[in-house]
Enzyme design. Sequence first.
Site, PDB file in Angstrom:
ATOM      1  N   SER A  26      -9.915   6.199  -5.004  1.00  9.03           N
ATOM      2  CA  SER A  26      -9.856   4.746  -4.846  1.00  9.03           C
ATOM      3  C   SER A  26     -11.137   4.083  -4.413  1.00  9.03           C
ATOM      4  O   SER A  26     -11.238   2.854  -4.435  1.00  9.03           O
ATOM      5  CB  SER A  26      -8.766   4.383  -3.865  1.00  9.03           C
ATOM      6  OG  SER A  26      -7.525   4.582  -4.467  1.00  9.03           O
ATOM      7  N   TYR A  70      -0.606  -2.239  -1.485  1.00  2.83           N
ATOM      8  CA  TYR A  70      -1.701  -1.536  -2.142  1.00  2.83           C
ATOM      9  C   TYR A  70      -1.232  -1.022  -3.493  1.00  2.83           C
ATOM     10  O   TYR A  70      -0.232  -0.324  -3.591  1.00  2.83           O
ATOM     11  CB  TYR A  70      -2.156  -0.379  -1.264  1.00  2.83           C
ATOM     12  CG  TYR A  70      -3.402   0.282  -1.765  1.00  2.83           C
ATOM     13  CD1 TYR A  70      -4.660  -0.130  -1.334  1.00  2.83           C
ATOM     14  CD2 TYR A  70      -3.329   1.304  -2.693  1.00  2.83           C
ATOM     15  CE1 TYR A  70      -5.799   0.470  -1.807  1.00  2.83           C
ATOM     16  CE2 TYR A  70      -4.475   1.899  -3.171  1.00  2.83           C
ATOM     17  CZ  TYR A  70      -5.708   1.490  -2.730  1.00  2.83           C
ATOM     18  OH  TYR A  70      -6.844   2.090  -3.213  1.00  2.83           O
ATOM     19  N   SER A  71      -1.968  -1.379  -4.533  1.00  7.44           N
ATOM     20  CA  SER A  71      -1.544  -1.018  -5.887  1.00  7.44           C
ATOM     21  C   SER A  71      -2.759  -0.817  -6.787  1.00  7.44           C
ATOM     22  O   SER A  71      -3.560  -1.737  -6.984  1.00  7.44           O
ATOM     23  CB  SER A  71      -0.647  -2.115  -6.473  1.00  7.44           C
ATOM     24  OG  SER A  71      -0.411  -1.890  -7.849  1.00  7.44           O
ATOM     25  N   GLY A 106     -10.563   7.203  -0.648  1.00  5.60           N
ATOM     26  CA  GLY A 106      -9.886   7.536  -1.892  1.00  5.60           C
ATOM     27  C   GLY A 106      -9.376   8.961  -1.871  1.00  5.60           C
ATOM     28  O   GLY A 106      -9.869   9.794  -1.128  1.00  5.60           O
ATOM     29  N   THR A 107      -8.401   9.203  -2.732  1.00  2.00           N
ATOM     30  CA  THR A 107      -7.850  10.540  -2.904  1.00  2.00           C
ATOM     31  C   THR A 107      -7.458  10.702  -4.343  1.00  2.00           C
ATOM     32  O   THR A 107      -7.124   9.741  -5.013  1.00  2.00           O
ATOM     33  CB  THR A 107      -6.601  10.724  -2.041  1.00  2.00           C
ATOM     34  OG1 THR A 107      -6.937  10.467  -0.700  1.00  2.00           O
ATOM     35  CG2 THR A 107      -6.073  12.133  -2.177  1.00  2.00           C
TER      36      THR A 107
END
Length: 423
Positions: free
Chosen positions: A120, A216-217, A365-366
């Site tokens: 992200s 969150y999208s 991020g992941t």
Amino acid sequence: MAHLRHPEQGPAPGGPRPTRRTAALALVSAALAVAAAPAAAAAPRPAPSRAPLPGAPSGPGAARSALTRALDTLVTRHGIPGVAAEVTDPRHGRWSAARGLADLTSRRPMRAEDRFRIGSVSKTFTATVVVQLAAEGRIGLDAPVERYLPGLLRGAGHDGRTVTVRQLLQHTSGLPDHVESVTGLPVGAWRYRHFEPRELIATALAMPRPDKPWHYSTTNALVAGLVVEKVTGRGVEEEVTRRIIRPLGLRDTYWPGDATRIRGPHSRSYFTGPGAPGGAPPRTDGTEWNMTFGGAGGALVSTPSDLNRFLGALSGGELLPARFVAEMRRTVPADPERLWPGARYGLGLIASPLECGGWWWGHAGTVPGGHRALVATGPGGRGVALALTAVPATDRAEQDFRAAVSAALCTADHTTGHPEETS
């Protein structure tokens, strides 16, 4: 893409923070998701005394020692195979630290120079291009999405005439996250397949509408990417490359497209499979993955050094006029269940309180295959970028991951201040 929400053994590419529930889902291959945002955390407890681990830090004393202890904790206490960090400091220059292994098969030591998937954190690159176009007068931040993409957002209570570009970047659009739907499928059904942005957006529009104003999208980033394409006539990946990656000389940062392998020297990444005896679930190599499901919100490959260069350039006004940097830093409260207590969200930027006071700005991020990323700048201009080869699997591990940010950024000469609130 986090979110890949941070599959994060949590949510989607770059998305919500991992929780016990999402961590449990991430342990089951059928429920991997991409997590994104970083969270404020308690300071890590001292790491137990262990034999030295592969990798050696270099840099100024106090911050180096604190960060090294934090990295040791992630490896020795929480079982992350490899962790690395690079710190940039206006007074002391650049230095790095690494612990553990980049490859469990070859036993190659972790290095801060290795490429990895940043999930992200890609959202900040995409948001920067959108705001650049706003600065050029080609996109209105408060213009409806309908102006650029007529008819795209329709049905199930969604209406592009009432959703603005700002709301896309701020996650206040009310759009569901397609990543939650995709990652609910068996991993083999989607790990190597190609996804088109409009296909994923349609998937999101068929999902239940979020029940909170901030949600969150990664779907927001996909829509924003299509706005960029409509306005410029070029895909968002090309615009990010043309406007950010090439001018800043980010030689290790690129969009992989449908390629499932990472080019050049890189760390492997690992996710845990379902229940092995003795509480030690087996690790599966998740390095190869088709990241089109994250797209503009989670697909980039980079290095800690490139991430620090990017965020430093953004914060320092190299990429945007000062008033548009300020626009990106106008924040709204983030849902603590999706991020963490105290976190706020701007336009592709997270603001999170530091343990020593003040705030850091950046993103996390992941990806479902296991890489976890975070880049942040603190009040004194120091920056840190972190790379993990597996997503922290417990709340305590996630806290200790975020505590590494405070270990790197907290100094005696920081200044306080609060992010501007959107009125």
